[in-house]
Design an enzyme around this catalytic site. Structure first.
Site, PDB file in Angstrom:
ATOM      1  N   SER A 130      -9.548   1.704   3.179  1.00 37.72           N
ATOM      2  CA  SER A 130      -8.690   2.499   2.319  1.00 37.72           C
ATOM      3  C   SER A 130      -7.625   1.697   1.574  1.00 37.72           C
ATOM      4  O   SER A 130      -6.932   2.243   0.713  1.00 37.72           O
ATOM      5  CB  SER A 130      -8.001   3.586   3.148  1.00 37.72           C
ATOM      6  OG  SER A 130      -7.151   3.030   4.135  1.00 37.72           O
ATOM      7  N   MET A 156      -8.858   8.002   4.415  1.00 38.68           N
ATOM      8  CA  MET A 156     -10.036   8.265   5.235  1.00 38.68           C
ATOM      9  C   MET A 156     -11.346   7.922   4.537  1.00 38.68           C
ATOM     10  O   MET A 156     -12.404   8.381   4.954  1.00 38.68           O
ATOM     11  CB  MET A 156     -10.044   9.726   5.688  1.00 38.68           C
ATOM     12  CG  MET A 156      -8.977  10.047   6.716  1.00 38.68           C
ATOM     13  SD  MET A 156      -8.921   8.917   8.140  1.00 38.68           S
ATOM     14  CE  MET A 156     -10.558   9.135   8.836  1.00 38.68           C
ATOM     15  N   ILE A 169      -7.095   1.318  10.250  1.00 40.49           N
ATOM     16  CA  ILE A 169      -7.315   2.069  11.487  1.00 40.49           C
ATOM     17  C   ILE A 169      -8.790   2.096  11.871  1.00 40.49           C
ATOM     18  O   ILE A 169      -9.150   2.559  12.939  1.00 40.49           O
ATOM     19  CB  ILE A 169      -6.749   3.505  11.379  1.00 40.49           C
ATOM     20  CG1 ILE A 169      -6.566   4.135  12.766  1.00 40.49           C
ATOM     21  CG2 ILE A 169      -7.626   4.373  10.475  1.00 40.49           C
ATOM     22  CD1 ILE A 169      -5.829   5.458  12.754  1.00 40.49           C
ATOM     23  N   GLY A 170      -9.659   1.587  10.985  1.00 37.87           N
ATOM     24  CA  GLY A 170     -11.079   1.514  11.299  1.00 37.87           C
ATOM     25  C   GLY A 170     -11.779   0.408  10.535  1.00 37.87           C
ATOM     26  O   GLY A 170     -12.985   0.218  10.666  1.00 37.87           O
ATOM     27  N   GLY A 171     -10.989  -0.299   9.704  1.00 36.93           N
ATOM     28  CA  GLY A 171     -11.539  -1.363   8.869  1.00 36.93           C
ATOM     29  C   GLY A 171     -10.883  -1.435   7.509  1.00 36.93           C
ATOM     30  O   GLY A 171     -11.342  -2.165   6.627  1.00 36.93           O
ATOM     31  N   SER A 172      -9.796  -0.698   7.311  1.00 42.53           N
ATOM     32  CA  SER A 172      -9.248  -0.475   5.973  1.00 42.53           C
ATOM     33  C   SER A 172      -8.535  -1.664   5.351  1.00 42.53           C
ATOM     34  O   SER A 172      -8.199  -1.623   4.168  1.00 42.53           O
ATOM     35  CB  SER A 172      -8.288   0.724   5.994  1.00 42.53           C
ATOM     36  OG  SER A 172      -9.000   1.920   6.159  1.00 42.53           O
ATOM     37  N   LYS A 184       0.841  -1.198   0.000  1.00 42.10           N
ATOM     38  CA  LYS A 184       0.000   0.000   0.000  1.00 42.10           C
ATOM     39  C   LYS A 184       0.876   1.248   0.000  1.00 42.10           C
ATOM     40  O   LYS A 184       1.902   1.296   0.680  1.00 42.10           O
ATOM     41  CB  LYS A 184      -0.917  -0.024   1.223  1.00 42.10           C
ATOM     42  CG  LYS A 184      -1.988   1.069   1.244  1.00 42.10           C
ATOM     43  CD  LYS A 184      -2.911   0.871   2.439  1.00 42.10           C
ATOM     44  CE  LYS A 184      -3.946   1.974   2.562  1.00 42.10           C
ATOM     45  NZ  LYS A 184      -4.829   1.779   3.736  1.00 42.10           N
TER      46      LYS A 184
END
Length: 460
Positions: free
Chosen positions: A154, A129, A175-178, A79
């Site tokens: 992301s 984001m 960081i939240g589901g990426s 990435k």
């Protein structure tokens, strides 16, 4: 099977036996990229020449039976927010000033040390984001299962590359589901490791680096490399010898929680609820005790996190020259600017919700060995949309199942558990206790054996 579709585990075995060479596999992967990339737009800074040089060197080492490491000659993508020496890190946005990275980040460094052949970086949305492949810098990434849809984000390019067969191994961040969201929407195995298990530079609460692959065995092999220590991450765990063979975890005697309601956000699509329920029944039939659990997080928690994240970004955004601000994707710009006037008290209360989520997730898992849930309440959405809601003031309505485990640091993995009637993949999330990364991958290995037969990977 085409060589581009070889698993990493099988590729290493074939390199060792001489049945296939790293150069032959790389040529097949690059041919696949050439064919698919005009549509998928998953890569950034493709380096065919550098990859060929690395593959030729690996080929010579294998001929001498002197591999440099566990991944010698295996193609990999990384990435673009994970630094690779000499390549700028745009963070998905046209607002970034492009300066070549002066060193490999921890994940890239470990992969090179083990002989992996880095073919390209993969794309991401502005600042990571969004849960889409929409970007002000990169072309819009698309989902190989249905190119009218996005791959998720992301780790957007990584998801598309994995499903399309741009080699077997892909590095994502989460960081939240990426990692898990694009893995779920692209039918991959995507592991968000225990926080600190894989060194990150720069480290940040909740942020992890992890593997996105087609199989649990490949994810485990990749973790054996990514989890090696790096002093640049002061939040990383002490080095630990784990059994990264990740043998199957058999369900008999396990207590497994089943969560079908996130408690906040978008309602769960009926076909997703049905597929996850069917997966739970498969574990139950194999001997596990499966019990429903209540939602883990609340509206206050998710909105508080949104307040904190907006303000964190605003603190950087307000210092940017106006001409650079205007290059940021309008959706992201509106989201960031909406947090400009939050009070210090509101921001502190938002920050405190990270800990509240962590406590809630740990408490929910405490009675169980593992918890099952959907990865996302909705299937993959239109590639042109920045989020399922398309609303910058409600941007996180789809992460209610994934984000708690970022805050708690517990490992959680996505694995395909079916398809919608439109042929879109459905992700099953399996979460475990902190430090039990090998266990969640072991349970995925078991599920890969007991789930319904999977269709062929998409061909463009």
């Amino acid at each position: 099977m085409e060589l581009a579709d070889l698993s990493a585990v099988d590729a290493v075995a074939m390199f060792r036996s001489g049945a296939v060479s790293p150069v032959e596999m790389l040529d097949a992967v690059l041919s696949r990229v050439d064919r698919c990339e005009p549509v998928l737009r998953a890569t950034y800074s493709l380096d065919a020449e550098g990859a060929r040089a690395a593959a030729k060197a690996a080929e010579q080492r294998w001929r001498r039976q002197e591999p440099v490491g566990a991944l010698d000659g295996v193609p990999v993508t990384i990435k673009e927010n994970v630094a690779t020496k000499g390549t700028p890190v745009p963070l998905g946005t046209a607002a970034t000033e492009l300066v070549p990275a002066d060193a490999d980040g921890p994940a890239a460094a470990r992969l090179r040390e083990e002989g992996a052949v880095i073919i390209a970086k993969t794309t991401m949305p502005d600042y990571g984001m969004l849960s889409s492949g929409l970007s002000s810098f990169h072309a819009t990434a698309r989902n190989p299962w249905d190119t009218s849809k996005g791959p998720g984000g992301s780790s957007a390019g990584a998801g598309a590359a994995g499903a399309a067969g741009y080699g077997p191994l892909h590095v994502g961040t989460d960081i939240g589901g990426s990692i898990r969201l694009p893995a779920g929407w692209c039918a991959l195995v995507g592991l968000k490791p225990t926080f600190g298990r894989v060194p990150v530079d720069p480290p940040y609460p909740g942020r992890v680096v992890g593997p996105m692959t087609r199989t649990a065995k490949d994810a485990a092999l990749m973790m054996s490399v990514l989890s090696k220590p790096d002093s640049r991450d002061h939040l990383s765990l002490p080095p630990q010898e784990l059994d990264w063979r990740c043998p199957p975890v058999y369900p008999r005697g396990l207590r497994i929680g089943l969560q079908l309601d996130a408690g906040v956000g978008l309602p769960v699509h009926p076909e997703i609820a049905a597929a996850v329920t069917e997966a739970a029944r498969a574990f139950e039939a194999a001997g596990a005790a499966v019990e429903p659990i209540e939602p883990i997080i609340t509206r206050e928690m998710l909105d508080g996190l949104n307040d904190f994240w907006r303000t964190r970004f605003w603190s950087d955004f307000e210092r940017m020259p106006l001409e650079r601000r205007e290059k940021v994707l309008p959706y992201i710009r509106e989201w960031v600017e909406s947090g400009a006037d939050l009070s210090g008290v509101a921001v502190y209360r938002g920050y405190s919700q990270m800990d509240a989520m962590a406590v809630a997730a740990e408490r929910a898992l405490r009675p169980f060995d593992y918890v099952l849930s959907p990865v996302s309440p909705v299937p993959a959405f239109a590639a042109e949309l920045p989020s399922p809601t398309n609303d910058p003031l409600a941007p996180f309505e789809h992460i209610g199942f994934t984000v708690p485990y970022n805050m708690s640091g517990q490992p959680a993995v996505s694995v395909n558990c079916g398809f919608t009637s439109d042929g879109l993949p459905i992700g099953l999330q399996i979460a475990g206790h902190r430090f039990n990364d090998a266990g969640v991958l072991g349970l995925v290995r078991t599920y890969e054996r007991i789930r319904p037969a999977q269709p062929d990977w998409p061909k463009l």
